[in-house]
Design a protein around this motif. Sequence first.
Motif, PDB file in Angstrom:
ATOM      1  N   PHE A  82      93.913  58.262  27.269  1.00  0.00           N
ATOM      2  CA  PHE A  82      92.932  58.012  28.095  1.00  0.00           C
ATOM      3  C   PHE A  82      91.535  58.561  27.917  1.00  0.00           C
ATOM      4  O   PHE A  82      91.386  59.340  27.088  1.00  0.00           O
ATOM      5  CB  PHE A  82      93.474  58.656  29.479  1.00  0.00           C
ATOM      6  N   PHE A  83      90.527  58.044  28.553  1.00  0.00           N
ATOM      7  CA  PHE A  83      89.145  58.853  28.372  1.00  0.00           C
ATOM      8  C   PHE A  83      88.720  58.856  29.949  1.00  0.00           C
ATOM      9  O   PHE A  83      89.122  57.833  30.668  1.00  0.00           O
ATOM     10  CB  PHE A  83      88.336  57.993  27.469  1.00  0.00           C
ATOM     11  N   LYS A  84      87.815  59.668  30.283  1.00  0.00           N
ATOM     12  CA  LYS A  84      87.139  59.773  31.504  1.00  0.00           C
ATOM     13  C   LYS A  84      85.802  60.388  31.405  1.00  0.00           C
ATOM     14  O   LYS A  84      85.473  61.052  30.438  1.00  0.00           O
ATOM     15  CB  LYS A  84      88.066  60.579  32.576  1.00  0.00           C
ATOM     16  N   LYS A  89      79.882  63.719  30.670  1.00  0.00           N
ATOM     17  CA  LYS A  89      80.211  63.578  29.264  1.00  0.00           C
ATOM     18  C   LYS A  89      81.560  62.621  29.426  1.00  0.00           C
ATOM     19  O   LYS A  89      82.439  62.825  30.267  1.00  0.00           O
ATOM     20  CB  LYS A  89      80.591  64.870  28.360  1.00  0.00           C
ATOM     21  N   CYS A  90      81.768  61.990  28.192  1.00  0.00           N
ATOM     22  CA  CYS A  90      83.336  61.210  28.147  1.00  0.00           C
ATOM     23  C   CYS A  90      84.316  62.317  27.597  1.00  0.00           C
ATOM     24  O   CYS A  90      83.814  62.662  26.249  1.00  0.00           O
ATOM     25  CB  CYS A  90      82.944  59.908  27.520  1.00  0.00           C
ATOM     26  N   ILE A  91      85.266  62.135  27.966  1.00  0.00           N
ATOM     27  CA  ILE A  91      86.310  63.026  27.420  1.00  0.00           C
ATOM     28  C   ILE A  91      87.605  62.204  27.238  1.00  0.00           C
ATOM     29  O   ILE A  91      88.057  61.399  27.924  1.00  0.00           O
ATOM     30  CB  ILE A  91      86.621  64.397  28.275  1.00  0.00           C
ATOM     31  N   CYS A 189      81.486  55.419  24.588  1.00  0.00           N
ATOM     32  CA  CYS A 189      82.022  56.474  25.700  1.00  0.00           C
ATOM     33  C   CYS A 189      81.980  57.689  24.758  1.00  0.00           C
ATOM     34  O   CYS A 189      81.534  58.873  25.133  1.00  0.00           O
ATOM     35  CB  CYS A 189      82.902  56.226  26.271  1.00  0.00           C
ATOM     36  N   LEU A 190      83.100  57.697  23.898  1.00  0.00           N
ATOM     37  CA  LEU A 190      83.374  59.049  22.921  1.00  0.00           C
ATOM     38  C   LEU A 190      81.972  59.724  22.363  1.00  0.00           C
ATOM     39  O   LEU A 190      82.133  60.713  21.910  1.00  0.00           O
ATOM     40  CB  LEU A 190      84.472  58.892  22.280  1.00  0.00           C
ATOM     41  N   MET A 191      81.304  58.566  21.884  1.00  0.00           N
ATOM     42  CA  MET A 191      80.045  59.054  21.415  1.00  0.00           C
ATOM     43  C   MET A 191      79.073  59.684  22.041  1.00  0.00           C
ATOM     44  O   MET A 191      78.009  60.019  21.709  1.00  0.00           O
ATOM     45  CB  MET A 191      79.656  57.993  20.306  1.00  0.00           C
TER      46      MET A 191
END
Length: 200
Positions: A82-84, A89-91, A189-191
């Motif tokens: 998952f990401f949130k 920040k995106c984690i 998002c992750l970047m």
Amino acid sequence: MGMMQLLLLSLGLALVWGLHAHHTCSKEHQPDVSKKWWMQLSGTWYTVALASNVTAKIEEGGPLRIFVQKLIIENGNLRAVFFKRENGKCIQFSVSANPPEKDSPMKVKYSGINDLYIKSFKEDEYVIFILYNHNNKEVTLWGHLFGRTPHLSDNIKKKFEEICINAGLKKEHILDVSEAGILRKPHLCLMGILPSSSKE
């Protein structure tokens, strides 16, 4: 053969056919845990809708506002990536669950302990989860609708709504997040270059 016998035979065949059709439908949408159907969950998924009786938890900044990236089967166990968004920040994170046993939920550790039930599933289209989140003596009911594509049919979304209502949720507890930019751009998002949801 008399008319009465023909009538009874027709009614009997109709009843058998009806029971068969009902069984087939139930089998399709409520997987038989005696079979390794969960192996078919592997692959890329998109979060299409979220639901919770505490809507603040699935709104922006809420602990249960999470977006799936993929499901992976490892040694027979299910791992979800998952990401949130947290503190701007995106984690990315992952959780794991053992294979389900008949009439028993899977257990998932995230923001407490979750009892997870797969309520409806079609390998190449969607999967619906209902969860009971236990955290600090509070139980939160929540649901997920995942799709193989970011956009699902209205019929599937209606099925999610019905399952949520049957579980004890209300229509106003459901959030359609299929239009959220974060849904289709996990790499951005992750970047850290994805705009906030208010600008998506």
